[in-house]
Structures are given as structure tokens and as C-alpha cells.
Design a protein around this motif. Sequence first.
Motif, mmCIF file in Angstrom:
data_model
loop_
_atom_site.group_PDB
_atom_site.id
_atom_site.type_symbol
_atom_site.label_atom_id
_atom_site.label_comp_id
_atom_site.label_asym_id
_atom_site.label_seq_id
_atom_site.Cartn_x
_atom_site.Cartn_y
_atom_site.Cartn_z
ATOM 1 N N VAL A 54 0.817 -1.213 0.000
ATOM 2 C CA VAL A 54 0.000 0.000 0.000
ATOM 3 C C VAL A 54 0.856 1.269 0.000
ATOM 4 C CG1 VAL A 54 -1.715 1.319 1.297
ATOM 5 C CG2 VAL A 54 -1.925 -1.175 1.137
ATOM 6 N N ILE A 55 1.814 1.311 0.933
ATOM 7 C CA ILE A 55 2.581 2.544 1.122
ATOM 8 C C ILE A 55 3.249 3.061 -0.158
ATOM 9 C CG2 ILE A 55 4.478 3.620 2.433
ATOM 10 C CD1 ILE A 55 2.016 3.025 4.117
ATOM 11 N N PRO A 56 3.896 2.177 -0.953
ATOM 12 C CA PRO A 56 4.590 2.701 -2.144
ATOM 13 C C PRO A 56 3.699 3.520 -3.068
ATOM 14 C CG PRO A 56 5.252 0.461 -1.744
ATOM 15 C CD PRO A 56 4.153 0.750 -0.779
ATOM 16 N N TRP A 57 2.411 3.262 -3.059
ATOM 17 C CA TRP A 57 1.516 4.058 -3.915
ATOM 18 C C TRP A 57 1.591 5.552 -3.573
ATOM 19 C CZ3 TRP A 57 0.255 2.444 -8.256
ATOM 20 C CH2 TRP A 57 -0.250 1.172 -8.491
ATOM 21 N N PHE A 58 1.771 5.829 -2.263
ATOM 22 C CA PHE A 58 1.629 7.212 -1.813
ATOM 23 C C PHE A 58 2.958 7.938 -1.651
ATOM 24 C CE2 PHE A 58 -1.873 4.674 -0.112
ATOM 25 C CZ PHE A 58 -2.902 5.259 -0.825
ATOM 26 N N VAL A 59 4.039 7.265 -1.960
ATOM 27 C CA VAL A 59 5.356 7.864 -1.748
ATOM 28 C C VAL A 59 6.037 8.041 -3.102
ATOM 29 C CG1 VAL A 59 7.578 7.603 -0.624
ATOM 30 C CG2 VAL A 59 5.511 6.726 0.473
ATOM 31 N N ASN A 60 6.657 9.200 -3.289
ATOM 32 C CA ASN A 60 7.345 9.413 -4.557
ATOM 33 C C ASN A 60 8.865 9.523 -4.391
ATOM 34 O OD1 ASN A 60 5.267 9.366 -6.462
ATOM 35 N ND2 ASN A 60 4.555 11.357 -5.719
ATOM 36 N N ASP A 61 9.288 9.231 -3.198
ATOM 37 C CA ASP A 61 10.695 9.382 -2.873
ATOM 38 C C ASP A 61 11.510 8.247 -3.495
ATOM 39 O OD1 ASP A 61 12.803 10.584 -1.357
ATOM 40 O OD2 ASP A 61 12.733 8.740 -0.163
ATOM 41 N N LEU A 62 12.445 8.603 -4.371
ATOM 42 C CA LEU A 62 13.150 7.572 -5.139
ATOM 43 C C LEU A 62 13.972 6.616 -4.263
ATOM 44 C CD1 LEU A 62 13.247 6.692 -8.062
ATOM 45 C CD2 LEU A 62 15.351 7.989 -8.327
ATOM 46 N N PRO A 63 14.802 7.114 -3.324
ATOM 47 C CA PRO A 63 15.578 6.181 -2.492
ATOM 48 C C PRO A 63 14.686 5.201 -1.730
ATOM 49 C CG PRO A 63 16.397 8.396 -2.216
ATOM 50 C CD PRO A 63 15.152 8.520 -3.022
ATOM 51 N N PHE A 64 13.580 5.717 -1.176
ATOM 52 C CA PHE A 64 12.680 4.812 -0.449
ATOM 53 C C PHE A 64 12.121 3.737 -1.372
ATOM 54 C CE2 PHE A 64 8.262 3.728 0.517
ATOM 55 C CZ PHE A 64 8.445 3.090 1.731
ATOM 56 N N ALA A 269 13.975 1.988 7.280
ATOM 57 C CA ALA A 269 14.483 3.147 8.006
ATOM 58 C C ALA A 269 15.755 3.668 7.349
ATOM 59 C CB ALA A 269 14.753 2.759 9.460
ATOM 60 N N LEU A 270 16.634 2.748 6.979
ATOM 61 C CA LEU A 270 17.882 3.136 6.321
ATOM 62 C C LEU A 270 17.608 3.887 5.025
ATOM 63 C CD1 LEU A 270 20.339 0.139 6.781
ATOM 64 C CD2 LEU A 270 20.593 2.495 7.574
ATOM 65 N N SER A 271 16.676 3.382 4.234
ATOM 66 C CA SER A 271 16.416 4.029 2.953
ATOM 67 C C SER A 271 15.805 5.417 3.158
ATOM 68 C CB SER A 271 15.541 3.154 2.053
ATOM 69 O OG SER A 271 14.347 2.866 2.691
ATOM 70 N N ILE A 272 14.988 5.569 4.223
ATOM 71 C CA ILE A 272 14.432 6.900 4.509
ATOM 72 C C ILE A 272 15.531 7.850 4.973
ATOM 73 C CG2 ILE A 272 12.876 8.179 6.033
ATOM 74 C CD1 ILE A 272 11.052 5.726 5.962
ATOM 75 N N PHE A 274 18.672 7.655 4.232
ATOM 76 C CA PHE A 274 19.472 7.964 3.061
ATOM 77 C C PHE A 274 18.828 9.086 2.252
ATOM 78 C CE2 PHE A 274 21.099 7.047 -1.231
ATOM 79 C CZ PHE A 274 22.449 7.093 -0.943
ATOM 80 N N SER A 275 17.506 8.977 2.150
ATOM 81 C CA SER A 275 16.764 9.973 1.378
ATOM 82 C C SER A 275 16.842 11.358 2.022
ATOM 83 C CB SER A 275 15.316 9.490 1.261
ATOM 84 O OG SER A 275 14.456 10.562 1.162
ATOM 85 N N THR A 276 16.799 11.430 3.378
ATOM 86 C CA THR A 276 16.868 12.740 4.040
ATOM 87 C C THR A 276 18.276 13.320 3.933
ATOM 88 O OG1 THR A 276 17.118 11.521 6.086
ATOM 89 C CG2 THR A 276 14.959 12.491 5.668
ATOM 90 N N LEU A 277 19.299 12.449 3.984
ATOM 91 C CA LEU A 277 20.675 12.916 3.869
ATOM 92 C C LEU A 277 20.959 13.504 2.495
ATOM 93 C CD1 LEU A 277 22.780 10.213 5.725
ATOM 94 C CD2 LEU A 277 22.164 12.499 6.472
ATOM 95 N N LEU A 278 20.294 12.944 1.496
ATOM 96 C CA LEU A 278 20.592 13.308 0.118
ATOM 97 C C LEU A 278 20.335 14.781 -0.118
ATOM 98 C CD1 LEU A 278 21.770 11.205 -1.740
ATOM 99 C CD2 LEU A 278 19.576 11.107 -2.936
#
Lengths: 278, 564
Positions: A54-64, A269-272, A274-278
Motif C-alpha cells: 500500500v505505502i509505495p503508492w503514496f510515496v514518490n521518494d526515489l531512495p525509499f 528506516a535506512l532508505s528513509i 538515506f533519502s533525508t541525507l541526500l
Amino acid sequence: MEHMMSKLSENILDKFSMDFLRNQVLKNAYGNDDTIIAALDPRILIAWYLFFGVIPWFVNDLPFLLGSFVLVMVTTLLARVAGLVLFLFALGVFSQTGYLFLATLLFGGNTSAIAPLLVLTLKVATISLASVTVFSGLDPDRLSNGLMWYGCPERLSFSISYAYRMLPMLMEEFQNVLLSYRLRGNPPAHDTLTGKVRYLIYQVKIIMESFYPLMLNTAKRSRTTVEALELRGYRYAAVNKSVKKLKLSALKVTDNDLLFLAISALWVALSILFSTLL
Amino acid sequence: MNAVEIDNLTYTYPGASQPTLNDISLQIAQGDFLAVVGNNGCGKSTLCKVLNGLIPHFITGTFRGAVRVGGLNTLESDVGVLAQKVGYVYQDFENQIVRPTVLDDASYSCLNYAFPDYLERGRAALAQCGLEGREEEYVWQLSGGQTHLLALAGAVSLSPDILILDEPIAQLDPMHADRIYDVLQTLNQQHGKTIIVIEHHTEYIADYCKHVLLMKDGRVQWLLPTGEALQRVEELESCNIFPPQVTQAAYRLRESGRLPANVPLPTTVNQGKTAFSSLVYHAPAVPDAPPAPPEDAAVSFRNVSLSYRSVKGEPRTVFSGLDLTIRQGERVALIGSNGAGKSTLMKMMVGLLRPQNGTVSLFGSPIGEKKAEDLSRQISLVYQNPEEMFIKDSIHADIAYAMQVRGLPDWQDRTHALLERFRLTPLQDRDGRLMSGGQMRRASLAIGVALEPGILLLDEPTANLDIATRREIMGVLEDMKDIIQTAVIATHDMQLVCQWADRIIVLRGGQVVADGSRDEIFSRQDLVDLVGIRPPEIFSMARELTPHALCYTVDDFTNCFLEA
């Protein structure tokens, strides 16, 4: 070269026989019951699936999305999913998004269309692979027990496992009927192009005509099954609460389940992060 | 106490004009091992469905009279309660298996009736039925005989007092058939179950059953102890039940005055030893037939290997490096236990299965290049289940189909001729699936020979047939000699093998372990032990009396055993 081509086409035809399909269905349902995924508690896996489905539908963040995709790819590999399912998955993803990319190029778009399409593709792929992991990594009975725990009616869960029991029978019956047509029919010659088209039409017609004997033969066989189900108490179980309790008492959450959840959570959590660090 | 008591039962199926069961009164004692015999359609199966309450609770209709099972009136109890009193195993038992693994299926009923110890009950039932160690296997990994045992275990798991089996061994090879009956005997003797079997293999009735119930036209003719029942040769034969061959032989010898009239007829080989002790074997004069010059090959296998995909793990090898030639004009019987590769071999001959290695040739040219459709004029296969050959909605259309689509000019005349020949003309507009077992089998044969193939392959042509229909099919085979030059039959039916085949090929695990005439095959005791084939009872009887005797039919026996 020609020899190789004929070998190849024979091979493809051979691969797509009814026998192969039947084998793949069985393999998909029961051929991988000794994998890590199959040993997990179905309730945990269903909960896990609710997140990745479900979640991936609502997220557009590439690393996640990439992170999730890698995770479900790993779980799919761990589940040792049958080849046919993976093929259908690839076909499905392409038909969802791949053609869009081709269409974009065709109508004058450029490669800048790749990025948004990639995001869409990742979403679709992640969700599909998560489904593949859960629905074909678990054997139908564990899956239906898990669904029952979440309150799905007993009849639904019985239908799932019974469908898997019937499907090979149905395909076997279909195969036999097709064999009868093959032995007694007289298909058009197919060495020329028009011959090939006519041959294709003939095949489609045969498949349609097979439907009548297929249904009658299956109906004849299932008459016994219906009576046997009655004798074996299927109807009693459906209304008896203690039967449900008995069935579900076999479900148990183990350390492995928690470990599986922990690793998945950590990875996300790691992928999120990573995304914030980017 | 009686396990079953029936008073004045009359039952009519919904919409039927005649009652199927007509004024039946009957008591079956607790602990009995009862065989129910009778013509096709005499109401045997209906009677059994009355006992487990399917009639009238699940199948309605007009029901008069009273049925008490283990003290319960079936009208007042529901199917669930009765199911725990009466276990039922269907003739098409594979359709009553509903779960994927063995233990799951064996314990399924107990789970449904909410027994907390359902798994233990399932395990115990599997142990009683000789399936220990297979709990985790999938049901499609089981052989036919094991599947039947599993269906039985599913019924046993509820520990009912009464077990009913509808033609338990119709589809099984002799070894598996023995297993089933041994299991039933243990259940009967050690666990005190009442066993009721619908059975027409009278050899098994003589060996295992305590009583016999003869039904005719929906009525009970009599219920007698087995020894006494099987003496009534004429009465049984008039109902198309054929007593054991030993009994038939003794009956004929008594009729011709070679056995005394006042002594009871033997029903088993053991009894036969005393009954026939006064007779002496006179070997028949064998005319010296000059060895016929070998004909050309009809089918040949050269170094053929084939394996099936399996659900899990390595593919299962059926044949590896098989070499075999079948010559024109031969009548070949292919024998071996369930799963020895008989059907696979036939499917390769018609090109439905392609070997991974080696070549299969038909009349000298490899079939690898031909298409199955082109082969159909040279070779034809009649399946084990006739239903699978019915692809149209009437048997007229089915028989005509192959000729019609090939545009044969006289296809209509030939269809009529075939219908006439197989006595199907009055049934020609009916759907094949709705006909009786014997009619279906005749129709499938007619379909198989429609294109007048040089080679005819028959997979278990006599399975699931009662003895009368079986005889009829054998007559039809005899009759078709002029059309079919070469024929191959895969079968467990040794009487058919002995009467029909001139060459016997014994398969075991994909290997040809023996190949020869019936004398060569059946006189080899090592082979009989190895493969578990069983010669006809009369053959064993003759051997018990005279070790070198070769009698394959009752006629052979009565001709060879004369007074001293």
C-alpha cells in the motif's frame, strides 16, 4: 540456423504445454514450502504485505522506492517463486509502464520521460513483487489460515485451498480433451503464412470447443466431491466456532518472524535516512 | 446386536418412475464382512447411500420404511452424526480427497467435527491403513493404491463402526488390491469394524468376506454365508456374477459327472486342493507350429529416455535407454504394477509425449518428425477413461468426428456401420458421459477404430467393468481382428491377458523385465514375485495340483484334468 529456429520454436511450444502450466501451478502453490518465507507466520506476512502493498503508492521518494524494491526482490528470491509467475510479473510491469515509455519516444518525447516513468515502474514492481512473495511464497493453506485470523470468512479460505486442489485437476482434464482433438482432429497445413493464420484460428476454435467437454467432465467428477464434502463435515465446520479456533491454534509467531520484521523495518528506516541525507 | 437394520425400505429417486430399492428388509450383524453383489443398476450403490444418510438427507426422493444404523434411525439423525457411524469410500475415490497433504486429508473430517485431537486421529487412521511415514507427502505423489488407502483413512479417522467401500479394487493392480483387502481384514478382525463392500471380484469375496448379499432389480434375493452363497453358480451367473474360477471349474466337472454331486463346491484354491485331488493332469497335445517368419516392425523404440517434470526437485525418470520392438500382427499385453510406465509408453507411440532421447519409429520411420494428427491413421489410442474421448455432444458426432474433418467421402456410411457394429445405434444421440460403463467403453472403442488404424492401443480396456461387460468387451476385441492387425493392451486383468495376448511384455520401473508368451511369463515364479503380477486363479489352482500344468481358462482346466 534454420534448425536452431525450429528447435527453439519447438522448445517454446513444449514449454507452454498444459502439462507445463499444471506443473507451474503446483510448483507455485506447494513446491516451495521449505523456504524461509514459507516458514514465516502467515499473519506477520500479511501485515508485512499491507505495508509494502500500500505505502509505495503514496510515496514518490526515489531512495525509499528503490530500497523497498530491493527488499521485495530479495524476499521474492527467498520465496523461490515459480518461473511462470515471474514471467507474468515481468509482462505485467511492462504492460503497465514500459509501453508508455515507448509511446513517449514514438510521439516525439525524449529521454527526460525516463525519470517519472521509472518511479511509476518502481511502484508497480514493488507492489507486485510483495504480492508475489506473500501469495506464492506461502502455501495456500497457511495463507488461508492467516486470512481467517484477520476475520475473513471460513468459506473464502476454504475456497482458496480448494481452488488450488481443483486447478490441477481442471488442467489435467483440459489437457486430455485437447489431446483428443489433437489425435482425431485434422488441422490445416501451416507451412505458408496464410496457413499459419488459419492454423492459429483453428487452435483458438479448438480451445473454445474444448470448453463443453471440459465442463461436463469436471462436473461429473465433482459430484462425488460435493457428496464427500458433505460427509466429511465441511458444512458443520463452517458454522462451528471451535473448528476455527482449532485451525488457528496451529499458528505461532516465532523469533524468525520478529527477525524478519526487524530487518524489513531497519532496511526501510535506512532508505528513509538515506533519502533525508541526500 | 445388528449394525444395520432395514425394515420395508422402498426408495425412488426424484423424477424416476420406478423405485430403485423395492421393499428391502435386512439385518447386517455387528462385525460382519459383507459383500454386496448384483447386476449393474440393481441398487447396490443406492443401498449404501441409504446407510450413511446421504439418502434421504442430501439426495431427496420418495423414502418409505425405516433404516437403523448402529441403533440410530437415519431419518431422525443428520448426515454429520451418521458420518461418525458409517464411513464411505467411493468408487471414484480420488475425487473425495480434498486436501493437499496426506495427514491434512486424513484428519480433515475430524477437524470439521471439532475433535481437538484431530491430528492424532488422522495419524492413527493412517497407521491403521498402512500409510505411516507418508504424512507429509502431497496427495498427487501417491500411487492409485495409496490414494485409495488415503480415502479409506479419511473415513476411518472418525472411527465409524461401519465402513462401506464401493468397488474398492476396480482400478488397482493385484498387489495393491491385496493390500486394500488385508487392511480391511485387519480393521474387521482387530478393530471390530463392520465392513460392507460392493464387489464383483468373487475371488476376493471367497478369500475375505464372511457373507454375501445378492441384489436383483432393487430387491434383496438372499444374504448367505460366503461358502454357501458362491455355491449358487447358476443363480449368480444369471445375475452376471461369475463365481471364482475354481468354483466354476468344479461346477462344470460336477455337471459332467467327474466330481460327486453331493460334495460342496470349492471356492478357494485351498479348498480346491482337496476337491480336485482325485483328478489327474493330462497335458494337451500341442501341435508343433512352425516358427513364423518375423514380421516387419510396427513400432520400435531405440534407446528411448523420458522423464517428467516434478513439482519439487529432480525430474522423475520414467524410461532410460529403452529398446523395444512390436511387430506387425502381434497382440501384445503390457503388464506391470500401477506406475510402471505403461500409459507413458502408449503416449509415446502416438506422439503425445516426445522422448528426451532416442527415437520411436512407426512402420520404420521415426515419428519425431510427424505430427500427431498425421499419425492418427496409422495408430490410435483408446484412453483408460472413456469420458476423455467424448468431445462432442453425442456419440454419433464423436465417432464421425475424425472421419468428417478428414473429409472421407463415405464418412456417414462408415459412422452408421460402426454404430451398428458396436450396438450403439439406439444410443447414438446421447452424450457419451451419460451412458453406462459398458456402453461408454464400447463407444470409446468405436471412436478409436474409426480411422481403421493399423495399430490400436488400449489402456485398461476392462477396468471398472463388471464381469459381464468385461466379457462383452473381450468379444468386441475378438470381433475387431479383421480391422486391427496389431494391438497393444495395457492391463492388470490377467484373465484378459491369458485369453487374448500372444505376447506379454512385463514392465517394472520403466524397464522391460520380461517379454514372451504366456507360458514363458506365468511359469516363472521369480517374475511373479518380483513384479507382483498374478496369474488367473485357475492357473494357480492347476499348478497346486500339478506343478508343471499350464491352464489359463476354466475350459483348459476342465479339458486337462480328468479322472485317473
